[in-house]
Scaffold this motif. Sequence first.
Motif, mmCIF file in Angstrom:
data_model
loop_
_atom_site.group_PDB
_atom_site.id
_atom_site.type_symbol
_atom_site.label_atom_id
_atom_site.label_comp_id
_atom_site.label_asym_id
_atom_site.label_seq_id
_atom_site.Cartn_x
_atom_site.Cartn_y
_atom_site.Cartn_z
ATOM 1 N N ASP A 421 0.837 -1.205 0.000
ATOM 2 C CA ASP A 421 0.000 0.000 0.000
ATOM 3 C C ASP A 421 0.871 1.254 0.000
ATOM 4 O OD1 ASP A 421 -2.241 -1.588 0.031
ATOM 5 O OD2 ASP A 421 -2.603 -1.396 2.192
ATOM 6 N N ARG A 422 1.963 1.226 0.770
ATOM 7 C CA ARG A 422 2.869 2.381 0.775
ATOM 8 C C ARG A 422 3.518 2.553 -0.594
ATOM 9 N NH1 ARG A 422 4.556 0.325 5.806
ATOM 10 N NH2 ARG A 422 6.621 -0.228 4.989
ATOM 11 N N ARG A 423 3.840 1.455 -1.233
ATOM 12 C CA ARG A 423 4.442 1.530 -2.576
ATOM 13 C C ARG A 423 3.428 2.087 -3.578
ATOM 14 N NH1 ARG A 423 4.717 -2.133 -6.991
ATOM 15 N NH2 ARG A 423 6.543 -1.735 -8.318
ATOM 16 N N GLU A 434 11.177 5.765 -4.056
ATOM 17 C CA GLU A 434 10.572 5.082 -2.911
ATOM 18 C C GLU A 434 9.870 3.795 -3.353
ATOM 19 O OE1 GLU A 434 9.157 4.457 1.101
ATOM 20 O OE2 GLU A 434 10.926 5.270 0.096
#
Length: 461
Positions: A421-423, A434
């Motif tokens: 989800d962060r990716r 990132e």
Amino acid sequence: MLTIYNSLTRTKEPLTPIVPGKIQLYVCGMTVYDYAHVGHARVMVVFDTVVRYLRARGFDVTYVRNITDIDDKIIKRAAENDESVDTLTERFIRAMREDEVALGLGAPDAEPRATRHLAEIIAMIEALVGRGYAYPAPNGDVYYRVRKFGHYGALSGKSIDELRVGARVEVGEAKEDPLDFALWKAAKPGEPAWHSPWGPGRPGWHIECSAMSTACLGEHFDIHGGGMDLKFPHHENEIAQSEGATGHKFVNLWMHVGFVRVNEEKMSKSLGNFFTIREVLKQYSAEELRYFILASHYRSPLDYTDENLKNARAALTGFYLALREAPAGGDVDPAAAERFYSAMDDDFNTPKAIAELAGLATALNRARQEGRHEEATELGATLRGLGAMIGLLRDSPEDYLKGAPATRGGLDDEAIQAMIDRRTAARKNRDWAESDRIRDELKRLGVILEDSAQGTTWRRG
């Protein structure tokens, strides 16, 4: 026609059931004084596969696998542990069954225990004494007269004269001939004992299986199996005992499973070079261990290495990647099934059968890539159906590919999804550095990401 290599005749023979359509199979199981190791797992998996395949081919199979719960090793270990024989054996019977469940094995139809068949054991010894094949000795033991049985050595290929060289009479034994072996052992102080016509004592190891197999399957049955190490003297002695007691043929086909080796030595507890099933299952899934075992023919030696288990994981990953995108439903392709049956009908040639499965996976990937959806559906159904006949490819692709953290890496599913989800958020913000960092970090932790128009999926590598 299904053929099986008969260890007794050293040739492949057609499987011709004594009763048409029915197969009676007896396998020598564990002596329960320690945890089961990979050598035991090989025997368990091989005969589980044999039973699955025979049933899938329409045979009514009765599968019997015994438990040896009294013998010298058990008594010695119980004494070392300062516990009763019953306490020791019950603990390791529970452990064995836990391992069987963990391996996904089907339960035998019957699981006789030696201590629960003392009446049959004593009756068989009495029959052997009555027919002159056995004799009570002055020390309370009862011995089998090896030279009385004219076919002794036929299974192992050993001659009586060859066996006579090096044969010894141990202190306390009262044999007529050094080749003779114990059917009944007189009680010693502190050892478990049962009443018998020859005084208190306990059965010898070999007579236990003769009595249990005939009690469960009758005096003449189809297949007897076990590890290669049991061919002599255990199975040789079983033949002599059973045929001496009944006067007719004991078993039609003998199957023996090859050794598992570590550094070219047989894996065994006596050598101390064994890996228990529960140790291995901390690193690899049950299906990976099963594939590793079935990737070699059951009669061949099997080399236990991490590399070979990792190869099993890689192969199964390829199968499940093919199945993950395969449409559900469809019928089994008859031509592919016939090729698979041809391999398995040739003495359960699982390496060749697995090669047929690999060909199906390749064809499935090609059909899907080329948009031939109907063909892909049939190929997926065929791959699943045939794999299940030997106990493979029964998981859902997602369950296998995501795996268990214990065997595939430390991150649990929730932690992996949080990183994905962060990716995803980084990609939306065009923060490619990132995004790549998270992908690389997951890869380092054994998690492979796969991006598509539908989103990001993952699997353990």
